[in-house]
Design a protein around this motif. Structure first.
Motif, PDB file in Angstrom:
ATOM      1  N   GLU A  33       0.869  -1.126  -0.023  1.00 31.39           N
ATOM      2  CA  GLU A  33      -0.094  -0.123   0.045  1.00 31.39           C
ATOM      3  C   GLU A  33       1.020   1.267   0.032  1.00 31.39           C
ATOM      4  O   GLU A  33       0.364   2.322  -0.525  1.00 31.39           O
ATOM      5  CB  GLU A  33      -1.028  -0.043   1.336  1.00 31.39           C
ATOM      6  N   ASP A  34       2.219   1.288   0.374  1.00 31.18           N
ATOM      7  CA  ASP A  34       2.904   2.258   0.679  1.00 31.18           C
ATOM      8  C   ASP A  34       3.477   2.689  -0.760  1.00 31.18           C
ATOM      9  O   ASP A  34       3.933   3.759  -1.113  1.00 31.18           O
ATOM     10  CB  ASP A  34       4.063   2.283   1.590  1.00 31.18           C
ATOM     11  N   ILE A  35       3.576   1.575  -1.748  1.00 28.85           N
ATOM     12  CA  ILE A  35       4.091   1.571  -2.713  1.00 28.85           C
ATOM     13  C   ILE A  35       3.070   1.812  -3.891  1.00 28.85           C
ATOM     14  O   ILE A  35       3.109   2.891  -4.717  1.00 28.85           O
ATOM     15  CB  ILE A  35       4.915   0.419  -3.127  1.00 28.85           C
ATOM     16  N   ALA A  36       2.064   1.218  -3.877  1.00 26.88           N
ATOM     17  CA  ALA A  36       1.076   1.199  -5.165  1.00 26.88           C
ATOM     18  C   ALA A  36      -0.052   2.104  -4.726  1.00 26.88           C
ATOM     19  O   ALA A  36      -0.829   2.117  -5.727  1.00 26.88           O
ATOM     20  CB  ALA A  36       0.630  -0.191  -5.357  1.00 26.88           C
ATOM     21  N   GLY A  37      -0.177   2.218  -3.180  1.00 26.75           N
ATOM     22  CA  GLY A  37      -1.699   3.119  -3.028  1.00 26.75           C
ATOM     23  C   GLY A  37      -2.288   2.172  -2.387  1.00 26.75           C
ATOM     24  O   GLY A  37      -2.438   1.008  -2.458  1.00 26.75           O
ATOM     25  N   PRO A  38      -3.449   2.764  -1.885  1.00 27.96           N
ATOM     26  CA  PRO A  38      -4.519   2.220  -1.179  1.00 27.96           C
ATOM     27  C   PRO A  38      -5.043   0.936  -2.022  1.00 27.96           C
ATOM     28  O   PRO A  38      -5.296   1.342  -3.378  1.00 27.96           O
ATOM     29  CB  PRO A  38      -5.492   3.151  -0.481  1.00 27.96           C
ATOM     30  N   ASP A  39      -5.554   0.048  -1.448  1.00 27.24           N
ATOM     31  CA  ASP A  39      -6.407  -1.041  -2.150  1.00 27.24           C
ATOM     32  C   ASP A  39      -7.510  -1.625  -1.297  1.00 27.24           C
ATOM     33  O   ASP A  39      -7.079  -1.700  -0.063  1.00 27.24           O
ATOM     34  CB  ASP A  39      -5.349  -2.184  -2.625  1.00 27.24           C
ATOM     35  N   GLU A  40      -8.423  -1.684  -1.813  1.00 31.89           N
ATOM     36  CA  GLU A  40      -9.735  -2.318  -1.124  1.00 31.89           C
ATOM     37  C   GLU A  40      -9.996  -3.649  -1.552  1.00 31.89           C
ATOM     38  O   GLU A  40     -10.448  -3.918  -2.679  1.00 31.89           O
ATOM     39  CB  GLU A  40     -11.062  -1.459  -1.049  1.00 31.89           C
ATOM     40  N   PRO A  41      -9.732  -4.840  -0.900  1.00 32.36           N
ATOM     41  CA  PRO A  41      -9.951  -6.249  -1.580  1.00 32.36           C
ATOM     42  C   PRO A  41     -11.589  -6.238  -1.914  1.00 32.36           C
ATOM     43  O   PRO A  41     -12.457  -5.523  -1.081  1.00 32.36           O
ATOM     44  CB  PRO A  41      -9.751  -7.134  -0.268  1.00 32.36           C
ATOM     45  N   ASP A  42     -11.723  -7.064  -2.900  1.00 30.12           N
ATOM     46  CA  ASP A  42     -13.615  -7.165  -3.534  1.00 30.12           C
ATOM     47  C   ASP A  42     -14.015  -8.112  -2.142  1.00 30.12           C
ATOM     48  O   ASP A  42     -13.394  -8.413  -1.164  1.00 30.12           O
ATOM     49  CB  ASP A  42     -13.326  -7.589  -4.861  1.00 30.12           C
ATOM     50  N   PHE A  44     -14.564 -10.926  -2.225  1.00 31.25           N
ATOM     51  CA  PHE A  44     -14.246 -12.304  -1.954  1.00 31.25           C
ATOM     52  C   PHE A  44     -12.657 -12.201  -1.069  1.00 31.25           C
ATOM     53  O   PHE A  44     -12.151 -13.040  -0.811  1.00 31.25           O
ATOM     54  CB  PHE A  44     -13.937 -13.000  -3.165  1.00 31.25           C
ATOM     55  N   GLY A  45     -12.174 -10.887  -0.785  1.00 29.03           N
ATOM     56  CA  GLY A  45     -11.325 -10.567  -0.329  1.00 29.03           C
ATOM     57  C   GLY A  45      -9.822 -10.623  -0.807  1.00 29.03           C
ATOM     58  O   GLY A  45      -8.838 -10.903  -0.495  1.00 29.03           O
ATOM     59  N   ARG A  74       0.384 -11.703   4.864  1.00 33.02           N
ATOM     60  CA  ARG A  74      -0.496 -11.937   3.570  1.00 33.02           C
ATOM     61  C   ARG A  74      -0.043 -11.642   2.323  1.00 33.02           C
ATOM     62  O   ARG A  74       1.145 -11.972   1.886  1.00 33.02           O
ATOM     63  CB  ARG A  74      -1.859 -11.471   4.289  1.00 33.02           C
ATOM     64  N   GLN A  75      -0.945 -10.943   1.754  1.00 32.38           N
ATOM     65  CA  GLN A  75      -0.328 -10.263   0.419  1.00 32.38           C
ATOM     66  C   GLN A  75      -0.334  -8.832   0.358  1.00 32.38           C
ATOM     67  O   GLN A  75      -0.159  -8.203  -0.552  1.00 32.38           O
ATOM     68  CB  GLN A  75      -1.184 -10.645  -0.958  1.00 32.38           C
ATOM     69  N   GLU A  76       0.138  -8.459   1.694  1.00 35.10           N
ATOM     70  CA  GLU A  76       0.247  -7.007   1.789  1.00 35.10           C
ATOM     71  C   GLU A  76       1.650  -6.359   2.083  1.00 35.10           C
ATOM     72  O   GLU A  76       1.548  -5.181   2.097  1.00 35.10           O
ATOM     73  CB  GLU A  76      -0.867  -6.737   3.262  1.00 35.10           C
ATOM     74  N   ALA A  77       2.372  -7.343   2.449  1.00 34.36           N
ATOM     75  CA  ALA A  77       3.891  -6.881   2.932  1.00 34.36           C
ATOM     76  C   ALA A  77       4.844  -7.797   3.030  1.00 34.36           C
ATOM     77  O   ALA A  77       4.605  -9.039   3.126  1.00 34.36           O
ATOM     78  CB  ALA A  77       3.697  -6.006   4.177  1.00 34.36           C
ATOM     79  N   LEU A  78       6.196  -7.366   2.857  1.00 34.19           N
ATOM     80  CA  LEU A  78       7.160  -8.439   3.254  1.00 34.19           C
ATOM     81  C   LEU A  78       7.384  -7.858   4.685  1.00 34.19           C
ATOM     82  O   LEU A  78       7.905  -6.575   4.759  1.00 34.19           O
ATOM     83  CB  LEU A  78       8.436  -8.020   2.211  1.00 34.19           C
ATOM     84  N   ASP A  79       7.735  -9.060   5.300  1.00 34.77           N
ATOM     85  CA  ASP A  79       8.136  -8.654   6.636  1.00 34.77           C
ATOM     86  C   ASP A  79       9.745  -8.649   6.786  1.00 34.77           C
ATOM     87  O   ASP A  79      10.155  -9.804   6.485  1.00 34.77           O
ATOM     88  CB  ASP A  79       7.529  -9.768   7.527  1.00 34.77           C
ATOM     89  N   GLN A  80      10.211  -7.754   7.857  1.00 34.18           N
ATOM     90  CA  GLN A  80      11.561  -7.807   7.955  1.00 34.18           C
ATOM     91  C   GLN A  80      12.408  -7.987   6.709  1.00 34.18           C
ATOM     92  O   GLN A  80      13.506  -8.869   6.480  1.00 34.18           O
ATOM     93  CB  GLN A  80      11.953  -8.856   8.799  1.00 34.18           C
ATOM     94  N   ALA A  81      12.386  -7.191   5.650  1.00 29.31           N
ATOM     95  CA  ALA A  81      13.176  -7.060   4.437  1.00 29.31           C
ATOM     96  C   ALA A  81      14.460  -6.164   4.656  1.00 29.31           C
ATOM     97  O   ALA A  81      14.281  -5.327   5.326  1.00 29.31           O
ATOM     98  CB  ALA A  81      12.053  -6.528   3.337  1.00 29.31           C
TER      99      ALA A  81
END
Length: 156
Positions: A33-42, A44-45, A74-81
């Motif tokens: 979200e910090d890179i591509a902007g806000p996103d609202e899952p549909d 179905f998630g 999830r599909q929202e971030a990379l942890d401890q990159a």
């Protein structure tokens, strides 16, 4: 003109690499979200194609040995990159003179009065990435990212 998804890819990886370089050597979470902007899952998630393309770009950076991470959130971030040694060296390396001149940092007018250490910093790939991102010019962002990806880095 490149396909729009390729231009978005270059912008996404430029932002991600810049974030990681700014935090280096600390491990940080990199949020799509910090890179591509806000996103609202549909309903179905499922995330949008744009969000998933950015997430895919982050995973690609890891697969290509430019960053490491502990896990995905999830599909929202990379942890401890964190950047790999290879990526850190590439981003810290001086850009080719021709590319630096195009960005106005290799000519005497822009840097002649500056100390050599500052001139050297202004000619690095990471400085050109930051300059291209500030400009918002997709062609410039693509140009500098291609230089990073395709340049001969046999000493990395």
């Amino acid at each position: 003109m490149a396909d729009i998804h390729v231009e978005e890819f270059y912008k996404d990886v430029a932002i991600a690499l810049t974030q990681l370089y700014g935090a280096f050597p600390r491990r940080v979470n990199v949020f799509v979200e910090d890179i591509a902007g806000p996103d609202e899952p549909d309903e179905f998630g499922l995330h949008s194609k744009r969000h998933m393309a950015c997430f895919g770009a982050l995973l690609w950076l890891a697969e290509e040995g430019l960053l490491r991470y502990v896990d995905t959130i999830r599909q929202e971030a990379l942890d401890q990159a964190v950047l790999t040694r290879h990526a850190f060296i590439r981003l810290s390396a001086p850009a080719p003179d021709a590319l630096a001149r195009e960005f106005g940092v290799a000519d005497g007018k822009a840097t002649g009065a500056l100390p050599p250490s500052i001139q050297e910093d202004l000619s690095t790939h990471i400085h050109l990435v930051r300059t291209a991102l500030r400009s918002g010019n997709s062609a410039r962002i693509s140009q500098v990212m291609r230089a990073i990806f395709f340049a001969d880095h046999s000493n990395d």
